[in-house]
Design a protein around this motif. Structure first.
Motif, PDB file in Angstrom:
ATOM      1  N   LYS A  27       0.846  -1.190   0.000  1.00 19.03           N
ATOM      2  CA  LYS A  27       0.000   0.000   0.000  1.00 19.03           C
ATOM      3  C   LYS A  27       0.884   1.243   0.000  1.00 19.03           C
ATOM      4  O   LYS A  27       1.843   1.328   0.765  1.00 19.03           O
ATOM      5  N   LYS A  28       0.588   2.184  -0.876  1.00 15.94           N
ATOM      6  CA  LYS A  28       1.374   3.413  -0.949  1.00 15.94           C
ATOM      7  C   LYS A  28       1.037   4.317   0.226  1.00 15.94           C
ATOM      8  O   LYS A  28      -0.097   4.360   0.686  1.00 15.94           O
ATOM      9  N   ALA A  29       2.024   5.048   0.683  1.00 14.89           N
ATOM     10  CA  ALA A  29       1.805   6.023   1.739  1.00 14.89           C
ATOM     11  C   ALA A  29       1.033   7.202   1.159  1.00 14.89           C
ATOM     12  O   ALA A  29       1.239   7.571   0.005  1.00 14.89           O
ATOM     13  N   PRO A  30       0.127   7.783   1.949  1.00 15.10           N
ATOM     14  CA  PRO A  30      -0.640   8.917   1.430  1.00 15.10           C
ATOM     15  C   PRO A  30       0.256  10.125   1.180  1.00 15.10           C
ATOM     16  O   PRO A  30       1.260  10.329   1.871  1.00 15.10           O
ATOM     17  N   THR A  31      -0.119  10.920   0.195  1.00 12.24           N
ATOM     18  CA  THR A  31       0.636  12.135  -0.112  1.00 12.24           C
ATOM     19  C   THR A  31       0.388  13.173   0.980  1.00 12.24           C
ATOM     20  O   THR A  31      -0.513  13.017   1.810  1.00 12.24           O
ATOM     21  N   ALA A  32       1.154  14.239   0.964  1.00 12.32           N
ATOM     22  CA  ALA A  32       0.994  15.298   1.955  1.00 12.32           C
ATOM     23  C   ALA A  32      -0.414  15.901   1.877  1.00 12.32           C
ATOM     24  O   ALA A  32      -1.047  16.168   2.896  1.00 12.32           O
ATOM     25  N   GLN A  33      -0.913  16.091   0.656  1.00 10.03           N
ATOM     26  CA  GLN A  33      -2.247  16.659   0.480  1.00 10.03           C
ATOM     27  C   GLN A  33      -3.321  15.708   1.012  1.00 10.03           C
ATOM     28  O   GLN A  33      -4.287  16.142   1.635  1.00 10.03           O
ATOM     29  N   GLN A  34      -3.136  14.407   0.792  1.00 13.26           N
ATOM     30  CA  GLN A  34      -4.105  13.424   1.296  1.00 13.26           C
ATOM     31  C   GLN A  34      -4.094  13.394   2.827  1.00 13.26           C
ATOM     32  O   GLN A  34      -5.141  13.291   3.459  1.00 13.26           O
ATOM     33  N   GLN A  35      -2.909  13.519   3.408  1.00 14.15           N
ATOM     34  CA  GLN A  35      -2.813  13.565   4.869  1.00 14.15           C
ATOM     35  C   GLN A  35      -3.499  14.814   5.413  1.00 14.15           C
ATOM     36  O   GLN A  35      -4.193  14.760   6.419  1.00 14.15           O
ATOM     37  N   LYS A  36      -3.296  15.923   4.716  1.00 15.71           N
ATOM     38  CA  LYS A  36      -3.906  17.176   5.126  1.00 15.71           C
ATOM     39  C   LYS A  36      -5.431  17.073   5.052  1.00 15.71           C
ATOM     40  O   LYS A  36      -6.141  17.518   5.949  1.00 15.71           O
ATOM     41  N   MET A  37      -5.933  16.451   3.977  1.00 12.87           N
ATOM     42  CA  MET A  37      -7.372  16.269   3.804  1.00 12.87           C
ATOM     43  C   MET A  37      -7.936  15.412   4.934  1.00 12.87           C
ATOM     44  O   MET A  37      -8.988  15.729   5.508  1.00 12.87           O
ATOM     45  N   THR A  38      -7.236  14.338   5.284  1.00 12.74           N
ATOM     46  CA  THR A  38      -7.678  13.459   6.363  1.00 12.74           C
ATOM     47  C   THR A  38      -7.731  14.206   7.686  1.00 12.74           C
ATOM     48  O   THR A  38      -8.701  14.092   8.436  1.00 12.74           O
ATOM     49  N   THR A  39      -6.696  14.981   7.963  1.00 12.65           N
ATOM     50  CA  THR A  39      -6.639  15.741   9.203  1.00 12.65           C
ATOM     51  C   THR A  39      -7.750  16.789   9.260  1.00 12.65           C
ATOM     52  O   THR A  39      -8.430  16.917  10.280  1.00 12.65           O
ATOM     53  N   CYS A  40      -7.948  17.512   8.168  1.00 12.91           N
ATOM     54  CA  CYS A  40      -8.991  18.531   8.128  1.00 12.91           C
ATOM     55  C   CYS A  40     -10.380  17.904   8.271  1.00 12.91           C
ATOM     56  O   CYS A  40     -11.238  18.437   8.975  1.00 12.91           O
ATOM     57  N   ASN A  41     -10.602  16.771   7.610  1.00 17.00           N
ATOM     58  CA  ASN A  41     -11.883  16.070   7.731  1.00 17.00           C
ATOM     59  C   ASN A  41     -12.133  15.638   9.168  1.00 17.00           C
ATOM     60  O   ASN A  41     -13.244  15.784   9.681  1.00 17.00           O
ATOM     61  N   ALA A  42     -11.107  15.094   9.817  1.00 20.37           N
ATOM     62  CA  ALA A  42     -11.244  14.651  11.202  1.00 20.37           C
ATOM     63  C   ALA A  42     -11.557  15.826  12.115  1.00 20.37           C
ATOM     64  O   ALA A  42     -12.422  15.727  12.999  1.00 20.37           O
ATOM     65  N   GLU A  43     -10.896  16.944  11.883  1.00 17.84           N
ATOM     66  CA  GLU A  43     -11.128  18.131  12.698  1.00 17.84           C
ATOM     67  C   GLU A  43     -12.530  18.684  12.477  1.00 17.84           C
ATOM     68  O   GLU A  43     -13.217  19.072  13.424  1.00 17.84           O
ATOM     69  N   ALA A  44     -12.984  18.701  11.224  1.00 18.29           N
ATOM     70  CA  ALA A  44     -14.341  19.174  10.923  1.00 18.29           C
ATOM     71  C   ALA A  44     -15.377  18.256  11.566  1.00 18.29           C
ATOM     72  O   ALA A  44     -16.403  18.726  12.073  1.00 18.29           O
TER      73      ALA A  44
END
Length: 109
Positions: A27-44
């Motif tokens: 499995k590929k590691a998520p890109t920086a943008q994907q990590q940012k999206m995950t973090t922002c989604n979790a925070e929202a």
């Protein structure tokens, strides 16, 4: 003789499954943008934002530049909420959740 053939057939099946599993791509590691999206989604999700309020928050969160580590971490309680929300969205359980939480909270330090 029949027992040997049965054991040989079973062993070859097990080996073929093991070879296929080993050939499966990692499995590929998520890109920086994907990590940012995950973090922002979790925070929202933690803030229980909906509709236009969520859209505005996500737009601002995703457009933020990377902050200094101390400033980005926030309080330990905020980081715990964010990590918990992210673990929940990923449906992690047991040891997998513990390992994720340990890594997530370590990023705050």
């Amino acid at each position: 003789m029949k027992k040997w053939l049965a054991m040989l057939a079973a062993a070859s099946c097990v080996l073929s499954f093991a070879v296929q599993a080993a050939d499966a791509p990692a499995k590929k590691a998520p890109t920086a943008q994907q990590q940012k999206m995950t973090t922002c989604n979790a925070e929202a999700k933690t803030k229980a934002l909906k509709g236009d309020e969520r859209k505005a928050f996500m737009k601002e969160c995703l457009s933020k530049k990377k902050e200094a580590p101390a400033a980005a971490a926030g309080t330990q309680q905020d980081k715990m909420k964010s990590c918990n929300a992210e673990a929940k969205t990923k449906a992690l359980k047991g040891d997998e959740r513990k390992a994720f939480m340990k890594g997530c909270l370590a990023k705050a330090a």
